[in-house]
Design a protein around this motif. Structure first.
Motif: not given
Lengths: 329, 329
Positions: A283, A93, A95, A123, A127, A287
């Motif tokens: 989140t 994830s 970020d 995420g 995401g 995933l």
């Protein structure tokens, strides 16, 4: 049904979110937790899941279809994802938006060495929000994008407050400005400054005898974090903080306001909004869906680094293509 | 930049929407219109675009990368899409949800004969709304889906009113019930009847001397179309209809309200909403983005029928994968 054997590396809030997501999906089986702590000190929520030392990961390559990395973007993932991607199909994830191209290159090289699939930056932002931006801008090439975050807890801003002298604990909420949201939703395409988009609400527990005025001043004038925002500071007790602010909610909205027609005479507003009671559990759920997709891609022979941009939506679902067409299209 | 040479088959509101979308995208070049009418009677908005008889389509195979079919789902597309899919890469907006599996099978067989790519059921519902449902249900497997349509013009309901004796013209708006929307948005997961989700507003031009009470009764009691809804009927003049109801707005919202946690204690609400000034222009814009994707898939060697579920989001964009990662993730 093809089962995906999932491993989790890093067992904090996000790792637990992935664990809980696996329980909701019959095709995802959590088979291993990896930790840098002493494995004996880690107690999974799920009975029977073995906990291994991260250092022994390589020995478990054959038992794990996809490894989900649940470390932080600042210090963990830039090292861990490339290191793991040559051994396992992985999902992370990551970020830190500005560093995504470099992270992609590192992970892509490692995944290709191992013949594995790696999905990075999954995420909700990056995401789900990124996907919303991509679809909307592809359909409406003439337009403006807007992203609002919150109401939700910002861990980084909460930490920044806690570092101020005299502060015992703190929780910071990022809050979108309602009038700005409405203007965007109505297709008005406003030009918005940082201050016009979000406010920041701080709930602070002061140490006994601390200078409250000095703390408040230190917060509202803090550069980058608070100075550019209308910030409110409320002092509360530790009991109140524990009672009223224990959750980790978050969310936000992505808009595209675009035009079509012979002279741009028709306006279209696309909105994608999330209201999340638990940021790490949502989140983690993204995933987990990406772990399913990574496994399917790997079974089909794909190799290298991917983002959610590169994955057909059907790959995230446990349902067959036939079911999806019949039930969801 | 790879240019995609686009053909349009069927030049009504939707065909014009695709034409206008091509003008907004430098990589899409409209190269041909095909019509079942006399080509001499069709005047494209865009200068220089040749208009051909549909019967001569086969002669233009080499000049068109993707043919976008802009006919209706009831009578045109079930025949046209399979017939064209063996000659061209095609995109259609087939929207009879119950018949999608059969249409998919017909088009898939034809596309495989010709070695072509066909994308069916593109648009916003099916299309963008379907994608929103798929992503959200993949991430939140325990939850409820809700779809609201409107405020927008329903062509089918407007036509049904126009068939009533004494009606000269009519426009029907489907309107979501605001309190139902709010309950869903708040994560309350209400059980909603048809009547509780949407109301129907009818603007009717009566013929001179018509029995207004009889028209109103015929509308509100019409089975399937109106009987299950709270329906309002407002009689107006043709001038008022032309002045105030000439547009074709539409839109709506797709929600998923789902839970995570050890005992489903955390609720998450995902909302995808569209507010469209012009239904055919937005739909045409989605078809144009899908034409780009179909061309890329075909260049990569893909063959057969696809839906938007099977297409990675990046394929809809004119930007490179590198740009997308740097700018949009």
């Amino acid at each position: 049904m093809t089962k995906t054997r999932v491993g989790i590396f890093g067992y904090g809030n996000l790792g637990r979110g992935v664990e809980l997501a696996c329980r909701q999906n019959d095709d995802l089986e959590l088979v291993a937790l990896f930790t840098r702590r002493d494995p004996a000190t880690v107690k999974p929520l799920t009975e029977g899941v073995p906990v291994f030392a991260a250092a022994d990961m390589e020995a478990h390559q054959a038992d794990v279809d996809v490894l989900v990395l649940c470390g932080g973007s600042a210090n963990d993932l830039p090292e861990q994802t490339p290191a793991c991607a040559s051994m396992f199909n992985v999902v992370d994830s990551f970020d830190t938006h500005a560093n995504i191209p470099a992270h992609f290159a590192d992970v892509d090289a490692a995944a290709k060495v191992g013949g594995k699939v790696a999905v990075i930056s999954a995420g909700w932002d990056p995401g789900m929000f990124s996907i919303a931006r991509l679809y909307a801008s592809s359909v409406l090439p003439e337009g403006e994008d807007y992203t609002f975050w919150g109401r939700g807890v910002s861990q980084g801003h909460s930490d920044a407050i806690r570092r101020i002298e005299g502060v015992a604990d703190a929780r910071q909420y990022t809050v979108p400005v309602a009038s700005a949201l409405e203007a965007v939703r109505n297709g008005e395409k406003p030009q918005l400054t940082t201050r016009q988009k979000h406010t920041r609400e701080c709930f602070v527990v002061a140490e006994e005898g601390a200078d409250l005025a000095a703390i408040e001043k230190a917060i509202v004038e803090m550069p980058n974090y608070f100075a550019d925002y209308d910030t409110t500071v409320t002092f509360i007790s530790q009991e109140e903080l524990n009672r009223d602010h224990a959750g980790i909610p978050h969310g936000g909205s992505v808009f595209r306001s675009g035009v079509t027609g012979q002279n741009g005479e028709h306006t279209h507003v696309v909105e994608y909004s999330l209201k999340l009671d638990s940021n790490p559990e949502f989140t983690g759920s993204v995933l987990a869906a990406c772990a399913r997709a990574a496994h399917r891609l790997s079974r089909e022979g794909a190799v290298g680094c991917k983002t959610m941009f590169d994955i057909a939506p059907a790959y995230l679902s446990a349902k067959s293509d036939e079911q999806l067409r019949a039930e969801m299209l």
